[in-house]
Design an enzyme around this catalytic site. Structure first.
Site, mmCIF file in Angstrom:
data_model
loop_
_atom_site.group_PDB
_atom_site.id
_atom_site.type_symbol
_atom_site.label_atom_id
_atom_site.label_comp_id
_atom_site.label_asym_id
_atom_site.label_seq_id
_atom_site.Cartn_x
_atom_site.Cartn_y
_atom_site.Cartn_z
ATOM 1 N N ASP A 13 -7.829 -5.370 0.129
ATOM 2 C CA ASP A 13 -8.505 -6.213 -1.103
ATOM 3 C C ASP A 13 -8.074 -7.936 -0.797
ATOM 4 O O ASP A 13 -8.518 -8.634 -1.541
ATOM 5 C CB ASP A 13 -7.831 -5.893 -2.342
ATOM 6 C CG ASP A 13 -8.542 -4.519 -3.071
ATOM 7 O OD1 ASP A 13 -9.452 -4.350 -2.725
ATOM 8 O OD2 ASP A 13 -7.705 -3.624 -3.051
ATOM 9 N N HIS A 29 0.891 -1.131 -0.044
ATOM 10 C CA HIS A 29 -0.006 -0.154 0.149
ATOM 11 C C HIS A 29 0.826 1.265 0.047
ATOM 12 O O HIS A 29 1.886 1.309 0.759
ATOM 13 C CB HIS A 29 -0.830 0.079 1.084
ATOM 14 C CG HIS A 29 -2.207 0.851 1.067
ATOM 15 N ND1 HIS A 29 -1.984 2.487 1.345
ATOM 16 C CD2 HIS A 29 -3.577 0.712 0.722
ATOM 17 C CE1 HIS A 29 -3.258 2.578 0.997
ATOM 18 N NE2 HIS A 29 -4.025 2.009 0.845
#
Ligand code: CMC
Length: 428
Positions: free
Chosen positions: A363, A306
């Site tokens: 996700d 991320h």
């Protein structure tokens, strides 16, 4: 603490104010840099660029903290609902019982779409991607509400409350209709049900057979949506703000947000994770080959890494647990969950991932929940879009309500040809 910072260019010093956020985040305010020095900042990918000041969401990526309007995501996940969190994100406060009821009513009232839009669905080939359909439909929706999509800020803001509830409601209806259209199934009209119950009804009921949620699918879906409600200046939200900064209406802005969300580095990752887990399963691998490929730069471990989190994404923690409990309540064993757990463990112990601070993101487990509920993989990113709608709306509102907001227009460093003269065709 110093409240100014200095940039030295050659022999000259330029002083700039330091802006400090409510959580102590600091930024050097370089808005006057070019005017003062002729130089601009270069920050491709915007890793160091604060594009706005915002009151909505706070992330501390180093410590894995996410808060909406000050409320920790863990507390919201435990106690709140998607629609309540949507109101919090959009309006800044947890709603009173009366306001929440009124909002739910407004959302319910807006469940169906104009029948004129049914024919839009006919125009798409059945192989069309649901994200392409969703984006087109949201933009077209504005055409049915000209008073709400005037591109006149004052007028659009005057209709804001209605538009916000309408979009949160209709995005879900459009998503369900998209699925039915692609499957060649008749549309199922909304019923007098709660938000996710209505979605599951529009997706899975048949004229001869009402969908019954006896395994907590609605609850799991509500949690999924809530955990996607906002995430500050990610790619799609920044896109919404960018479009809004030019004065575009909310329908057009969120439609652009859907397009930005589509890619596999952003919302498309939830589809890519399941595809990756399925590939690993089909190959009979334990995931180690995939990890080796990722380390060699031949593949990305989808659902990992991320831009902001350099720690465990707090949403992934909650979703990991939720994936287990929904599978348990359905009495379903999904080998992909075991593969995901093994993959996570292996990555968290591997120096490549440790040194780059790559952890599971939102996700990684979300697709397993959607899969357990029966949502087809192709619809996963659409589900992300339904969840992210409140965040897009709240960010649009911040831009539209700010009388000082300027059009977003970054600069560039030109690296093309220098001046040359036009050559006639026969001289080239
Ligand atoms: N698998 C293997 N290596 C990775 C991964 C990954 N998933 N993510 C980053 N790296 C490596 C990257 O190759 C680079 O290595 P090196 O320093 O040797 O060149 C290093 O880690 C730093 O990565 P980066 O590319 O500079 O990171 P970024 O901030 O530009 O990209 C990201 C962030 C999310 C796009 C990226 O981590 C990624 O592609 N992850 C997989 C896709 C994914 O799960 N996306 C969902 C993001 S969260 C929800 C959302 O926004 O929708």
């Amino acid at each position: 603490m110093e409240n100014t910072g200095t940039i030295r260019l050659g022999n000259e010093n330029f002083e700039f104010p330091i802006i400090v956020g409510t959580e102590g985040e600091k930024a050097l305010d370089t808005r006057t840099l070019r005017a003062k020095s002729g130089c601009i900042t270069f920050d491709e990918g915007y890793g160091n660029t604060g594009s706005c000041m915002s009151d909505i969401t706070f992330i501390d990526g180093e410590n894995g903290i996410l808060r909406h309007r000050g409320y920790p995501i863990e507390q919201l996940a435990e106690n709140s609902s998607f629609l309540e969190t949507a109101m919090l994100v959009i309006y800044g406060e947890l709603p009173s019982e009366e306001n929440l009821r009124a909002f739910r009513q407004q959302v319910r009232k807006n469940s169906s779409i104009h029948t004129g839009m049914h024919s839009h669905f006919d125009g798409f080939p059945s192989g069309a991607h649901p994200m392409a359909i969703l984006s087109s439909m949201l933009n077209s929706l504005g055409a049915y509400y000209p008073e709400m999509s005037s591109n006149d800020r004052e007028q659009d803001l005057a209709h804001f409350d209605e538009t916000a509830a309408l979009l949160i409601s209709k995005v879900r209806t459009i998503a369900a209709m998209t699925y039915r259209m692609k499957m060649g199934l008749p549309f199922v009209y909304p019923a007098d049900k709660r938000y996710t119950g209505n979605f599951l009804h529009m997706m899975f009921s048949e004229p001869y057979n009402e969908y019954v949620d006896d395994h907590g699918a609605g609850k799991a879906l509500d949690l999924f949506l809530m955990l996607h409600a906002d995430h500050e200046q990610n790619c799609s939200t920044s896109t919404v703000r960018m479009v809004a900064s030019g004065g575009a209406n909310l329908f057009a802005s969120v439609s652009a947000g859907v397009c930005a969300l589509w890619g596999p580095s952003h919302g498309g990752a939830n589809m890519a994770v399941i595809k990756m887990l399925e590939e690993i399963h089909a190959a009979g691998d334990d995931g180690s080959r995939f990890i080796e490929a990722a380390k060699k730069g031949e593949a990305k471990l989808m659902g990992f890494g991320h831009r902001v989190y350099k720690n465990y994404d707090p949403r992934a923690k909650i979703l990991g647990k939720s994936a287990e409990s929904i599978l348990e309540s359905i009495g379903m064993e999904d080998p992909l969950l075991d593969i995901a757990r093994r993959l996570e463990q292996a990555a968290l112990e591997d120096d490549y991932f440790i040194s780059r601070k790559l952890y599971p993101n939102v996700d990684f487990y979300s697709g397993l929940i959607l899969k357990a509920i029966g949502i087809p993989v192709e619809m996963f990113t659409v589900m992300f879009a339904i969840g992210r709608m409140p965040g897009w709306i709240a960010n649009w509102k911040e831009i539209a309500e700010n009388p000082k907001s300027r059009i977003h227009r970054p600069r560039q460093i030109y690296t093309g040809s220098t001046k040359r003269d036009y050559l006639a065709l026969d001289q080239r």
